[in-house]
Design an enzyme around this catalytic site. Sequence first.
Site, short mmCIF file in Angstrom:
data_model
loop_
_atom_site.label_atom_id
_atom_site.label_comp_id
_atom_site.label_asym_id
_atom_site.label_seq_id
_atom_site.Cartn_x
_atom_site.Cartn_y
_atom_site.Cartn_z
N GLU A 99 5.09 -22.65 14.04
CA GLU A 99 5.96 -21.55 13.66
C GLU A 99 6.08 -20.57 14.83
O GLU A 99 5.42 -20.72 15.87
CB GLU A 99 5.44 -20.86 12.40
N ARG B 13 2.56 -9.10 12.48
CA ARG B 13 1.76 -10.25 12.06
C ARG B 13 2.30 -11.56 12.61
O ARG B 13 3.49 -11.83 12.55
CB ARG B 13 1.73 -10.31 10.53
N HIS C 283 11.09 -10.15 7.21
CA HIS C 283 11.33 -11.55 7.52
C HIS C 283 12.79 -11.71 7.92
O HIS C 283 13.69 -11.23 7.23
CB HIS C 283 11.03 -12.44 6.31
N HIS D 60 8.97 -8.14 4.00
CA HIS D 60 8.21 -9.36 3.75
C HIS D 60 6.71 -9.12 3.70
O HIS D 60 6.01 -9.69 2.87
CB HIS D 60 8.53 -10.39 4.84
N ARG E 116 9.01 -12.31 14.95
CA ARG E 116 9.85 -11.99 13.80
C ARG E 116 10.61 -10.67 13.95
O ARG E 116 11.76 -10.56 13.52
CB ARG E 116 8.98 -11.94 12.53
#
Length: 533
Positions: free
Chosen positions: A126, A383, A243, A348, A289
């Site tokens: 990811e 994160r 997100h 998110h 992100r």
Amino acid sequence: MAVSVDDFAPDYIGKDVDDVVILGGGLAGLFCALKLSPRPVTVITNAPIGQGASSAWAQGGIAAAISEQDSVEEHRDDTLAAGGGICEPKIVDQMTREGSDRVHDLLSYGVPFDQDLEGRLQLSREAAHSQSRVVRVRGDMAGKAIMDALTTAVRNTPSIRVLEGYIGESFLGEGRYVTGVLVRRRGGISRLAFPAKAVVLASGGVGHLYGLTTNPHEANGHGLAMAARAGAVIADAEFVQFHPTALDVGKDPAPLATEALRGEGALLVDKAGNRFMEGVHRDMELAPRDIVARAIHGQILEGRGAYLDCREAIGSNFREEFPTVHAAVSAAGIDPEKDLIPVAPAEHYHMGGVLTDANGRTSLDGLWAAGEVASTGAHGANRLASNSLLEAVVFAARIAEDIQGLMPTPRSAFWDKMDDAPGLPSQRNVEERDAISVLRTTLSNNVGVLRDAAGLRTALADIANAEKICVRRSIKNMMVSGKIIAAAALKREESRGGHFRKDFPQENPAMAKRSYTSLEEVEAISAEALETA
């Protein structure tokens, strides 16, 4: 034992006290309860366990350095890089080193992680990970599978008592010592006290304080506000992760289009089919992100729209590889094999929360915190993908070990101030729903992907005014959590990670440190904003 508020008497405390009470039935709460077994534990949760927890909605999986090509050091360094310079290095090192053991714990509880024919865990990659290290279940079903397995394990463990349908409102305590929790029956007005020798706060995040979120309705910031009102230190509250690719199909909550789609080669394009991440970041679709979220936000503001193009990279394999996302887009009338999928950034994950140490202890004696409600320092300003489930299980296990080794001495407790109305007329319910709508709208508009001082002050004033008509403590807690986030964002006059200020668009090296606040400070900032509104 629970005590009815009407029957409560101070001399009752100490006669029948729960050993450990865990507030929250998500991954952190259930894993901690299992790790405490056979010690008696009471788990109190808003929704039935396995439901209403953000953990169950996690699609990507859990990150851990497991493969021979990977290392704990690489996972640690990727996490530190994503965190924007304010992670706690020792915490990150500890979390990544314990990740493999916790994944094997989950396997022992029956989680069906994807494995190859030789029994090796299958791993995916990811955004911002240097290696494939995300352990998944059927592509995008890790969260549900993990929660299903833990729910079964909890229900089969005699030492764990589960009470479903109760909303936490306040802590019982004396001074800075927490001795239990006060809860209200969901949908009712009666309240119960649960005195305890140790309290673990695992109540989840703040998603539904925002108008557009991927989180379940139960993620309302109640635990954050409870801890703040009790005097706990709150850390890094300004850092909210949006997100990049929630499905923009008019649903509340917004279905999530997992990052793993981009990991498998899906592209981000505008409505004309042009890729727009080229030139934005070297990793393009797999950039951190916050960068992808701002790029998509900009495309939408400028009228070009933002879409996931999965047609070539995934195509006919979509239904099999990503069944959850496939069901969501199909319900919206979209065929991902032929159509572009509209996306937008949505709240998110909250990197901030109740400050804890390496063993999950908060600044209040007798209170531990784990999962999204906690701020361990593991995530910093942004994160790393799939580190949330990892953090939840690592620190839940450490809390259980800490409680097993050192049990606080219970003291006499008192009732928190009872300022709820005995009954709520229908008109008051309508007014509180309106207040919630104001809260969600102003946070989305003013404390979202892009922020500035004027908008943050507007948010604080809007919330303060909305709070005036709220009666129920649970609704007031939502307002308190909203003010905490907005006030912390106003204090940080720079851009870092998930916090981007249009009026301070650069990082300030002098602010490369964590932030700490108290409810007293938040109320002062809020009062000033209200006066100048």
